[in-house]
Design a protein around this motif. Structure first.
Motif, PDB file in Angstrom:
ATOM      1  N   ASP A   1      -0.531  12.625   1.745  1.00  0.00           N
ATOM      2  CA  ASP A   1      -0.470  12.642   3.084  1.00  0.00           C
ATOM      3  C   ASP A   1       0.980  12.396   3.551  1.00  0.00           C
ATOM      4  O   ASP A   1       2.035  11.541   2.852  1.00  0.00           O
ATOM      5  CB  ASP A   1      -0.988  10.903   3.234  1.00  0.00           C
TER       6      ASP A   1
ATOM      7  N   ARG B   1       1.170   5.400  -2.337  1.00  0.00           N
ATOM      8  CA  ARG B   1       0.625   6.276  -3.484  1.00  0.00           C
ATOM      9  C   ARG B   1       1.636   6.361  -4.322  1.00  0.00           C
ATOM     10  O   ARG B   1       2.768   6.857  -4.204  1.00  0.00           O
ATOM     11  CB  ARG B   1       0.052   7.600  -2.780  1.00  0.00           C
TER      12      ARG B   1
ATOM     13  N   ILE C   1       2.284   9.490  -7.388  1.00  0.00           N
ATOM     14  CA  ILE C   1       1.834  10.668  -7.902  1.00  0.00           C
ATOM     15  C   ILE C   1       2.473  11.045  -9.160  1.00  0.00           C
ATOM     16  O   ILE C   1       3.897  10.689  -9.330  1.00  0.00           O
ATOM     17  CB  ILE C   1       2.330  11.725  -6.807  1.00  0.00           C
TER      18      ILE C   1
ATOM     19  N   GLY D   1      -4.618   3.699 -10.541  1.00  0.00           N
ATOM     20  CA  GLY D   1      -4.493   4.089  -9.245  1.00  0.00           C
ATOM     21  C   GLY D   1      -3.676   5.233  -8.809  1.00  0.00           C
ATOM     22  O   GLY D   1      -3.653   5.981  -7.557  1.00  0.00           O
TER      23      GLY D   1
ATOM     24  N   GLN E   1       5.299   8.275  -0.822  1.00  0.00           N
ATOM     25  CA  GLN E   1       4.570   8.516  -1.874  1.00  0.00           C
ATOM     26  C   GLN E   1       5.901   8.195  -3.047  1.00  0.00           C
ATOM     27  O   GLN E   1       6.876   8.492  -2.776  1.00  0.00           O
ATOM     28  CB  GLN E   1       4.532  10.010  -2.153  1.00  0.00           C
TER      29      GLN E   1
ATOM     30  N   VAL F   1      -2.268   9.147  -8.809  1.00  0.00           N
ATOM     31  CA  VAL F   1      -3.004  10.559  -8.604  1.00  0.00           C
ATOM     32  C   VAL F   1      -2.237  11.491  -9.553  1.00  0.00           C
ATOM     33  O   VAL F   1      -1.158  11.536  -9.624  1.00  0.00           O
ATOM     34  CB  VAL F   1      -2.885  11.011  -7.374  1.00  0.00           C
TER      35      VAL F   1
ATOM     36  N   GLN G   1       1.033  -1.178  -0.098  1.00  0.00           N
ATOM     37  CA  GLN G   1       0.015   0.112  -0.059  1.00  0.00           C
ATOM     38  C   GLN G   1       0.640   1.336   0.010  1.00  0.00           C
ATOM     39  O   GLN G   1       1.618   1.432   0.955  1.00  0.00           O
ATOM     40  CB  GLN G   1      -0.790  -0.094   1.024  1.00  0.00           C
TER      41      GLN G   1
END
Length: 99
Positions: A54, A20, A22, A37, A59, A39, A18
């Motif tokens: 976050d 993120r 970008i 998924g 990231q 961003v 898990q």
């Protein structure tokens, strides 16, 4: 600055980790596909979108080849974010794409 290859990133995604991603490319570039998924926050808008990132979670920052993502990583690191630059960028991405 931390670095990861596109192959290593794909392995992490496949393992279900898990985090993120970008994508800091421009609108016309992401129209050609993004990592599922991810961003989209263009490099020029990173500083005005800190509230969407976050600080407590890792990231992974990607662009076309790795230059703009390195610049984004510098900005984010200076502001307390945990970031890793994806070297090679989308030019070397061999995983799925979302459009």
């Amino acid at each position: 600055m931390n670095f990861i290859t596109t192959e290593e990133l794909l392995q992490k995604l496949d393992a279900g980790e898990q985090f993120r991603i970008i994508d800091v490319r421009e609108n016309e570039e992401v129209a050609n596909g993004m990592i599922p998924g991810a961003v989209h926050i263009p490099l020029g808008q990173i500083e005005t979108n800190f509230d969407q990132i976050d600080k407590s979670a890792p990231q992974y920052i990607i662009c076309k080849a790795g230059g703009r993502s390195a610049m984004a990583c510098e900005i984010l690191e200076e502001n307390g974010f945990i970031v890793t630059n994806v070297v090679g960028g989308m030019l070397e991405w061999e995983g799925e794409l979302q459009f």
